[in-house]
Write a protein that holds these residues in place. Structure first.
Motif, PDB file in Angstrom:
ATOM      1  N   ASN A 493       0.835  -1.219   0.000  1.00  0.00           N
ATOM      2  CA  ASN A 493       0.000   0.000   0.000  1.00  0.00           C
ATOM      3  C   ASN A 493       0.858   1.252   0.000  1.00  0.00           C
ATOM      4  N   TYR A 497       0.468   3.915  -2.967  1.00  0.00           N
ATOM      5  CA  TYR A 497      -0.151   5.242  -2.827  1.00  0.00           C
ATOM      6  C   TYR A 497       0.874   6.376  -2.706  1.00  0.00           C
ATOM      7  N   SER A 546      -7.719   3.485  -6.474  1.00  0.00           N
ATOM      8  CA  SER A 546      -7.413   2.144  -5.956  1.00  0.00           C
ATOM      9  C   SER A 546      -7.511   1.106  -7.077  1.00  0.00           C
ATOM     10  N   GLY A 553      -9.346  -3.545  -2.402  1.00  0.00           N
ATOM     11  CA  GLY A 553     -10.094  -2.994  -1.265  1.00  0.00           C
ATOM     12  C   GLY A 553     -10.135  -3.965  -0.083  1.00  0.00           C
ATOM     13  N   LEU A 556      -6.224  -4.136   3.664  1.00  0.00           N
ATOM     14  CA  LEU A 556      -6.167  -3.767   5.087  1.00  0.00           C
ATOM     15  C   LEU A 556      -7.092  -4.648   5.934  1.00  0.00           C
TER      16      LEU A 556
HETATM   17  P1  ADP Z   1      -6.712  -1.333  -1.719  1.00  0.00           P
HETATM   18  O1  ADP Z   1      -6.687  -2.612  -2.357  1.00  0.00           O
HETATM   19  O2  ADP Z   1      -7.677  -0.358  -2.292  1.00  0.00           O
HETATM   20  O3  ADP Z   1      -5.400  -0.753  -1.457  1.00  0.00           O
HETATM   21  P2  ADP Z   1      -6.718  -1.612   1.123  1.00  0.00           P
HETATM   22  O4  ADP Z   1      -7.673  -2.274   2.029  1.00  0.00           O
HETATM   23  O5  ADP Z   1      -5.333  -2.121   1.118  1.00  0.00           O
HETATM   24  O6  ADP Z   1      -7.373  -1.624  -0.297  1.00  0.00           O
HETATM   25  O7  ADP Z   1      -6.675  -0.090   1.488  1.00  0.00           O
HETATM   26  C1  ADP Z   1      -7.860   0.603   1.652  1.00  0.00           C
HETATM   27  C2  ADP Z   1      -7.725   2.041   1.279  1.00  0.00           C
HETATM   28  O8  ADP Z   1      -6.864   2.698   2.224  1.00  0.00           O
HETATM   29  C3  ADP Z   1      -7.082   2.276   0.014  1.00  0.00           C
HETATM   30  O9  ADP Z   1      -8.009   2.252  -1.040  1.00  0.00           O
HETATM   31  C4  ADP Z   1      -6.438   3.640   0.154  1.00  0.00           C
HETATM   32  O10 ADP Z   1      -7.390   4.613  -0.169  1.00  0.00           O
HETATM   33  C5  ADP Z   1      -6.114   3.699   1.601  1.00  0.00           C
HETATM   34  N1  ADP Z   1      -4.706   3.449   1.920  1.00  0.00           N
HETATM   35  C6  ADP Z   1      -4.166   2.313   2.356  1.00  0.00           C
HETATM   36  N2  ADP Z   1      -2.850   2.457   2.592  1.00  0.00           N
HETATM   37  C7  ADP Z   1      -2.523   3.748   2.297  1.00  0.00           C
HETATM   38  C8  ADP Z   1      -1.333   4.508   2.345  1.00  0.00           C
HETATM   39  N3  ADP Z   1      -0.147   4.012   2.722  1.00  0.00           N
HETATM   40  N4  ADP Z   1      -1.405   5.816   1.991  1.00  0.00           N
HETATM   41  C9  ADP Z   1      -2.567   6.358   1.588  1.00  0.00           C
HETATM   42  N5  ADP Z   1      -3.765   5.681   1.521  1.00  0.00           N
HETATM   43  C10 ADP Z   1      -3.735   4.384   1.876  1.00  0.00           C
END
Ligand code: ADP
Length: 588
Positions: A493, A497, A546, A553, A556
């Motif tokens: 992630n 991002y 994303s 999604g 996390l």
């Molecule tokens: P995805 O597959 O969309 O990354 P995650 O569950 O891993 O799904 O993350 C959920 C959301 O949290 C992401 O869509 C993003 O918007 C945000 N996110 C996660 N990690 C970060 C990060 N390091 N910096 C900024 N936003 C983040």
């Protein structure tokens, strides 16, 4: 009203009986003596008259000698003797000169004697100025009365004697009364003492000291009463102990219940409320018990439910919202009639369940189903569209066809990634639910090295540097593959991002009771309002971005469940435009 002691009731009665009896005895005995003396005097006067009768008869014709005889005999016998002729003329008298005496014809004692009878009377003598008894005897032959002889004596002596007797009897009676009153006092005391002791015992009983036993008195009736009171007290003691035990059991059952329970009587007064119900409405059970529910709990939805339940003959149920400050809670309430031992309805039982979490889970589950469908439907629609185009359009250029295939391939990969992540998530959930984690001694330095290595290629693509910062060598009991997976997701992630050429720090720290793994980036950061929901499935801050970056999604959500399976905690701190730090705390 102030009541007299029993002794003061009984003792004066005894005294009164004694005094009345003694006065009656004194009166009766003195009267008896008086009558006795008067009768004796009468007999005596009559005998004297009889003795003189013959001598006087012989002298009737010689008044002077007769008078002399009377005076002499009267003096010798201390008796007044008077002789009267039938015409009332006194011809002889022991005290006075007959010539000076008035006619006695109408003297009451003589009237009967002139008729031939013996008669007597007690009256005041005008001549002697004394109370006298007179006895008159006729003198004659063959029913012819020639004269009447009247003997008399003063009876004031008798009165004096009777007075003396009465005085002596009264003195004796006084002493007897004194003695009897002392005896009566002790008898009264003996009667009232056991009653007083029993009264004291009954006071102990009424003050709750039911284990005390009354002393058994000597008299049968009192002994029966004391025994009956002792047995009553011990039965009462047993019953109270049983009732208290039952109440305590019921209280502890109600207190340990998760569900809130409120029992109301038919006037809606609170009979009982358990701590769970009281805490839902922020009241104290002891403050509201006995008061009406309307004035104790001011919650419109609950009061409406109670009003509906009271109207309805059958149990009812519903969810009601309870707002305190900013929190909203959902409480599932159902009612049941409150019955007594004879199955008679005596009120209403209200049972409350805080279902806020349950309803949230139900919502999450519904949302999840909708989200999964949506996430799958989007690439599927796209695949279907391109396949239809490829099938139906004959004049598509080679170049266009390749582009379509690559779009289809990307969407298939996307579908695959979603399904893989979903499967992965469900496996972790199963491990979590069944507590089937295989814990082995895991070196966190190895975990970090492996995770960073797995992401290096991606990092290189964006020219991002990853710094490893291990402050101490830490080992922990964990599932190394799952922890590695969690760290890969976080680093992935951070790379995904962050801007190109940025910097990521992966570090491990040791706390007092836990090890902490941190992934920090200086990427775009996450707005505060998203932080709470970030770990929900399919929750994304920017959906388009994303998807474009190949996110499902679920990354996390997987991290959260891995951490929860290890009884750990996950935390995120982030500032817009400055970066984010995700930290995992795992207990030793
Ligand atoms: P995805 O597959 O969309 O990354 P995650 O569950 O891993 O799904 O993350 C959920 C959301 O949290 C992401 O869509 C993003 O918007 C945000 N996110 C996660 N990690 C970060 C990060 N390091 N910096 C900024 N936003 C983040």
């Amino acid at each position: 009203m102030k009541r007299k002691r029993f002794l003061l009731h009984i003792y004066p009665s005894y005294l009164l009986i004694i005094i009345v009896s003694l006065i009656a005895a004194t009166y009766y005995s003195s009267n008896y003596y008086r009558k006795f003396f008067l009768q004796q005097t009468y007999e005596d006067l009559k005998s004297r008259g009889e003795l003189l009768k013959y001598g006087i008869r012989d002298l009737i014709s010689y008044p002077a000698s007769l008078d002399q005889f009377c005076k002499q005999t009267g003096k010798d016998s201390s008796t007044r003797i008077t002789v009267i002729l039938p015409d009332g003329v006194v011809i002889a008298d022991s005290k006075e000169d007959p010539a000076n005496m008035e006619n006695h014809k109408h003297r009451p004692e003589l009237i009967d004697a002139f008729k031939g009878n013996v008669s007597s009377i007690s009256r005041f003598s005008d001549t002697l100025k004394k109370e006298m008894m007179y006895v008159a005897l006729p003198i004659g032959r063959n029913h012819v009365v020639r004269a009447v002889i009247r003997t008399s004596i003063s009876i004031s002596v008798i009165h004096n004697k009777v007075g003396q007797v009465r005085y002596q009897v009264a003195v004796y009676c006084f002493f007897i009364a004194m003695f009897a009153s002392v005896i009566a006092f002790f008898i009264s005391k003996k009667i009232t003492q056991p009653i007083e002791e029993m009264t004291k015992g009954a006071e102990y009983f009424s003050n709750g000291d039911l284990s005390r036993k009354l002393v058994i008195p000597d008299s049968k009736e009192m002994a029966d009463l004391a025994q009956a009171m002792n047995s009553m007290a011990s039965q009462l003691d047993d019953k109270i102990k049983t009732t208290i035990k039952q109440k305590n059991e019921l209280d502890s059952v109600l207190s340990s219940m998760q569900e809130g329970v409120i029992a109301l009587d038919q006037d809606n007064a609170i009979i009982s409320i358990n701590p769970s119900a009281a805490s839902i409405f922020h009241v104290k059970p002891k403050d509201v018990r006995g008061f009406s529910i309307e004035e104790s709990i001011r919650n419109h939805s609950l009061l409406k439910f109670i009003a509906d339940a009271a109207k309805s003959q059958t149990p009812i149920e519903r969810d009601v919202m309870i707002y305190d400050n900013t929190n909203k809670r959902i409480v599932y309430i159902h009612s049941a009639p409150l019955m007594d031992a004879e199955k008679k309805t005596i009120g209403l039982l209200v049972i409350l369940n805080d279902v806020t979490k349950l309803r949230q889970l139900q919502n999450i589950r519904q949302d999840f189903a909708a989200n999964v469908s949506h996430e799958i439907k989007t690439p599927l629609t796209s695949i279907k569209g391109f396949i239809e185009t490829l099938l139906n359009e004959s004049n598509i250029s080679e170049e266009e066809r390749d582009r379509f295939y690559s779009v289809i391939e990307r969407n298939v990969s996307r579908l695959n990634a979603i399904i893989e992540d979903l499967l992965h998530l469900s496996q972790i959930e199963q491990i979590e639910d069944k507590n089937q984690l295989t814990l082995i001694e895991t070196d966190l330095a190895d975990v970090i090295t492996n995770a960073v290595q797995a992401c290096t290629e991606k990092a290189n693509e964006k020219d991002i540097t990853i710094e490893k910062n291990q402050r101490s060598e830490t080992t922990i009991k964990a599932d190394p593959q799952l922890i590695e997976q969690a760290m890969i997701n976080l680093i992935d992630n951070a790379i995904k991002y962050s801007h190109e050429k940025s910097h990521i720090i992966v570090e491990s720290q040791t706390g007092e009771s836990e090890a902490i793994l941190k992934v920090s980036d200086n990427g775009p950061g996450i707005a505060q309002e998203h932080l709470n929901r970030l770990f929900e499935r399919f929750y994304r801050v920017d959906k388009g971005r994303s998807r474009k970056l190949g996110g499902t999604g679920l990354g996390l959500a997987i991290v959260k469940h891995i951490v929860m399976a290890h009884n750990g905690r996950i935390n995120v701190e982030s500032q817009l435009e400055k970066g984010s730090t995700f930290s995992i705390s795992l207990p030793f």
